[in-house]
Motif scaffolding. Structure first.
Motif: not given
Length: 242
Positions: A142, A146, A149, A156
């Motif tokens: 995660y 992120q 991202g 996600r």
């Protein structure tokens, strides 16, 4: 005569009381075949359908559903179960299917590319998303995703809790296929979240990794089984054209 999709959707209501009228188990089973054709995330089909017709088991499950009338008066029950724990097995099944589909001579360049892309999806991407250890890997993924991202669009939802949601969403789509199919042939249903899921799992002898998505009562509606007119908030409140 079987209803159209629009007619079946309009006919379907959550039926809380059923008539003491038997329903055809084979027809219910066919509706579950329709359920299995629902869209599912990555085509992993992380679901199972338990079609309960045994009288003693029906009584046990009704008790586990707090003896609510939608369970107690149901002629049959269907339990929708998620099996996130089977992701490796289902990924292998998809790979085997791909090998069979592309098991021919003289594959075109396009077919070879498609086979490689699809096979890599199940061999590499799916393990990356689903593999976890006590939730730790999920949080590491995660955080990593992120960060990535920040620079480009990326998937996600990679934590263990996220993948549970994914499995339950797919199971919900299957449940809706089932209930619409039942409505199409004049049978009624009631999806129930109110149950002691641990007891339901014990009654059905389910493994630890299985989770109860919902229990669905099945039968023919009694006049008093529909608790009033259908209410929906105004469509304009939930519809947005962008």
């Amino acid at each position: 005569m079987e209803k159209t999709v629009t007619e079946a959707i309009a006919y379907r209501r959550s039926t809380r009381v059923y008539k003491d009228t038997p329903i055809d188990s084979e027809k219910v089973k066919q509706c579950l075949v329709n359920a299995s054709l629902a869209p599912t995330s990555s085509n992993l089909q992380l679901w199972e359908f338990y079609h309960v017709t045994d009288a003693d088991t029906l009584k046990e499950l009704a008790n586990a559903c707090f003896n609510q009338s939608a369970a107690k008066t149901a002629q049959q029950l269907v339990v929708i179960v998620t099996r996130k724990d089977l992701w490796k097995q289902r990924a292998k099944a998809n790979i085997a299917f791909l090998e069979k589909v592309y098991d021919k001579d003289n594959l075109t360049e396009r077919e070879l590319k498609r086979k490689k892309m699809a096979t890599n999806y199940y061999k590499k991407l799916i393990p990356t998303v689903y593999a976890d250890f006590l939730g730790i890997l999920g949080y590491l993924k995660y955080i990593t995703f992120q960060i990535v991202g920040l620079f480009k669009p990326i998937y996600r939802q990679v934590r263990q809790s996220d993948m549970r949601v994914v499995a339950h969403k797919s199971a919900g789509l299957a449940a809706q296929n089932f209930m619409t199919s039942m409505a199409a042939i004049g049978y009624d249903t009631c999806p129930m979240e109110g149950s002691d899921t641990l007891r339901v799992k014990k009654i059905l002898n389910l493994p630890k990794g299985a989770e109860i998505n919902m229990v669905i009562g099945c039968g023919i509606r009694d006049d008093k089984g529909i608790y009033g007119p259908r209410f929906r908030v105004p469509f304009e409140d939930v519809y947005f054209e962008v």
